[in-house]
Design a protein around this motif. Sequence first.
Motif, short mmCIF file in Angstrom:
data_model
loop_
_atom_site.label_atom_id
_atom_site.label_comp_id
_atom_site.label_asym_id
_atom_site.label_seq_id
_atom_site.Cartn_x
_atom_site.Cartn_y
_atom_site.Cartn_z
N PRO A 105 -34.65 45.11 -52.15
CA PRO A 105 -33.47 44.47 -52.11
C PRO A 105 -32.53 44.61 -53.03
O PRO A 105 -31.06 44.33 -52.79
N HIS A 106 -32.82 44.98 -54.24
CA HIS A 106 -32.07 45.24 -55.55
C HIS A 106 -31.53 46.52 -55.75
O HIS A 106 -31.06 46.92 -56.69
N TRP A 107 -31.80 47.49 -54.71
CA TRP A 107 -31.48 48.87 -54.91
C TRP A 107 -29.92 49.05 -54.64
O TRP A 107 -29.30 48.34 -53.94
N ARG A 108 -29.43 49.96 -55.42
CA ARG A 108 -28.14 50.22 -55.23
C ARG A 108 -27.91 51.74 -55.26
O ARG A 108 -28.56 52.34 -55.96
N PRO A 109 -26.97 52.22 -54.46
CA PRO A 109 -26.89 53.84 -54.42
C PRO A 109 -26.45 54.38 -56.06
O PRO A 109 -25.85 53.28 -56.86
N ASN A 110 -26.66 55.41 -56.39
CA ASN A 110 -26.20 56.05 -57.65
C ASN A 110 -27.00 55.36 -58.93
O ASN A 110 -26.36 55.12 -59.75
N ASP A 111 -28.21 54.91 -58.56
CA ASP A 111 -29.11 54.30 -59.88
C ASP A 111 -28.51 52.81 -60.16
O ASP A 111 -28.33 52.52 -61.46
N GLY A 112 -27.80 52.28 -59.32
CA GLY A 112 -26.70 51.01 -59.82
C GLY A 112 -27.98 49.77 -59.99
O GLY A 112 -27.46 48.57 -60.15
N GLY A 113 -29.10 50.12 -59.53
CA GLY A 113 -30.00 48.82 -59.22
C GLY A 113 -31.45 49.33 -59.33
O GLY A 113 -31.77 50.27 -59.99
N CYS A 114 -32.37 48.40 -58.79
CA CYS A 114 -33.74 49.23 -58.66
C CYS A 114 -33.74 50.27 -57.95
O CYS A 114 -33.23 50.52 -56.86
N ARG A 149 -42.91 29.78 -50.64
CA ARG A 149 -42.34 29.01 -51.76
C ARG A 149 -42.28 29.74 -52.99
O ARG A 149 -41.36 29.90 -53.82
N LYS A 150 -43.52 30.50 -53.26
CA LYS A 150 -43.66 31.34 -54.59
C LYS A 150 -42.48 32.56 -54.15
O LYS A 150 -41.94 33.03 -55.16
N LYS A 151 -42.30 33.03 -53.11
CA LYS A 151 -41.46 34.38 -52.70
C LYS A 151 -39.98 33.74 -52.89
O LYS A 151 -39.27 34.46 -53.58
N ASP A 152 -39.75 32.29 -52.74
CA ASP A 152 -38.25 32.09 -52.69
C ASP A 152 -37.89 31.98 -54.21
O ASP A 152 -36.86 32.22 -54.86
N ARG A 153 -39.12 31.37 -55.23
CA ARG A 153 -38.56 31.39 -56.50
C ARG A 153 -38.75 32.74 -57.18
O ARG A 153 -38.05 32.87 -58.27
N LEU A 154 -39.42 33.94 -56.73
CA LEU A 154 -39.30 34.99 -57.07
C LEU A 154 -38.02 35.74 -56.76
O LEU A 154 -37.44 36.20 -57.66
N ARG A 155 -37.40 35.31 -55.62
CA ARG A 155 -36.08 35.90 -55.66
C ARG A 155 -35.31 35.39 -56.38
O ARG A 155 -34.29 36.01 -57.03
N GLU A 156 -35.12 34.02 -56.81
CA GLU A 156 -34.26 33.32 -57.71
C GLU A 156 -34.50 34.10 -59.35
O GLU A 156 -33.51 34.36 -59.86
N VAL A 157 -35.64 34.38 -59.51
CA VAL A 157 -36.24 34.92 -60.77
C VAL A 157 -35.17 36.38 -60.86
O VAL A 157 -34.90 36.57 -61.89
N ASN A 158 -35.91 37.02 -59.78
CA ASN A 158 -35.10 38.44 -59.72
C ASN A 158 -33.74 38.42 -59.85
O ASN A 158 -33.26 39.67 -60.55
N GLU A 159 -32.99 37.56 -59.36
CA GLU A 159 -31.35 37.51 -59.20
C GLU A 159 -31.06 37.17 -60.71
O GLU A 159 -30.03 37.83 -61.15
N GLU A 160 -31.60 36.27 -61.29
CA GLU A 160 -31.31 35.97 -62.73
C GLU A 160 -31.29 37.16 -63.60
O GLU A 160 -30.74 37.51 -64.45
N ILE A 161 -32.66 37.85 -63.38
CA ILE A 161 -32.89 38.94 -64.25
C ILE A 161 -31.76 39.82 -64.08
O ILE A 161 -31.22 40.69 -65.03
N MET A 162 -31.49 40.33 -62.76
CA MET A 162 -30.38 41.37 -62.30
C MET A 162 -29.25 41.00 -63.15
O MET A 162 -28.33 41.89 -63.51
#
Length: 310
Positions: free
Chosen positions: A276-285, A53-66
């Motif tokens: 999971p938020h990594w993107r090529p060419n420094d486009g994410g984490c 449950r904590k991990k699910d909420r963490l994913r939601e928080v990360n998505e909103e931050i991104m």
Amino acid sequence: MGFFSSLFNAIGTVLGVVVKTVAEVVTGIRKSFEDYRERGGATGALAAQEAERKKDRLREVNEEIMDLRNRRMSRGDLSDQERRRWAFLREEREELLGKVNQAKEVKAAEKILDSEALIERVEVDLDTTHVLQYNAFADILGKKCTCGRHMKLQWRRDLGVAGPGDFYWGCTGWYVQQGDGRACNRTEPLQREDYALMTDTSAPEFTMTSEEFGELLTNPGTEKIIATRVDDLRSDLAGRRKGVELATCPVHGEHMVLRKKANPMGLLDAYFLACPHWRPNDGGCSFIEKLKSGSQLAALLKSETGRGVL
């Protein structure tokens, strides 16, 4: 909570145990674990459910931050309300990361208590550096940099077989971009106690010396078999939209994704883990971990499939 007085990882290995015996360490963990359970602390399936449950909420928080990050990059700025929301989400993420790490500690303690008969003390020397590499695959908790971030066990990746002196602690802030630089470049040499482990030694890879294990991976037939298994695992994880269980991004706290380079120069240049938020060419984490040793691949396959490379 505090089951561990030393560094530990999710594989169930305790690091930095120079003077204590296995029995002393396990007895201390068992007492702390039982005290925690008597106080109503969640363990077993209940702890796992709470962690999910904590991990699910963490994913939601990360998505909103991104999403807010992308808005700032595209518009050049955020509104006052959006900045306040970003600050609130970052605070919530830190709280969630703390709770997720507590769940990792419970799981590590349970693993150690369940596999007590298989745990042995390992003094890392030239013949056993692959054991240290194997355990470095999983998140190591308890080692903090002066900046407050977690530190990660690193070694020179240009070596076929790393020696004890080739390892060091590196701050995970190195993976966080700040302007044209890194958030933290701090490294620390390993201390004497860091070379003393207590771990499950039942893995077949541990019956070999580091040099023997390294030579095994130079066999083309062996390389092909391992590559096929890792490719199958990668396809399976992608199909289930799952990350790697034992490795998480230190910034976002989510399980790392197994990826493969487009044009690798052999088995030990082919695979890497990325946020999971990594993107090529420094486009994410920007947090990635290159899988440059057979020990890392063995730990990956063992944790995800139940069998290492042997």
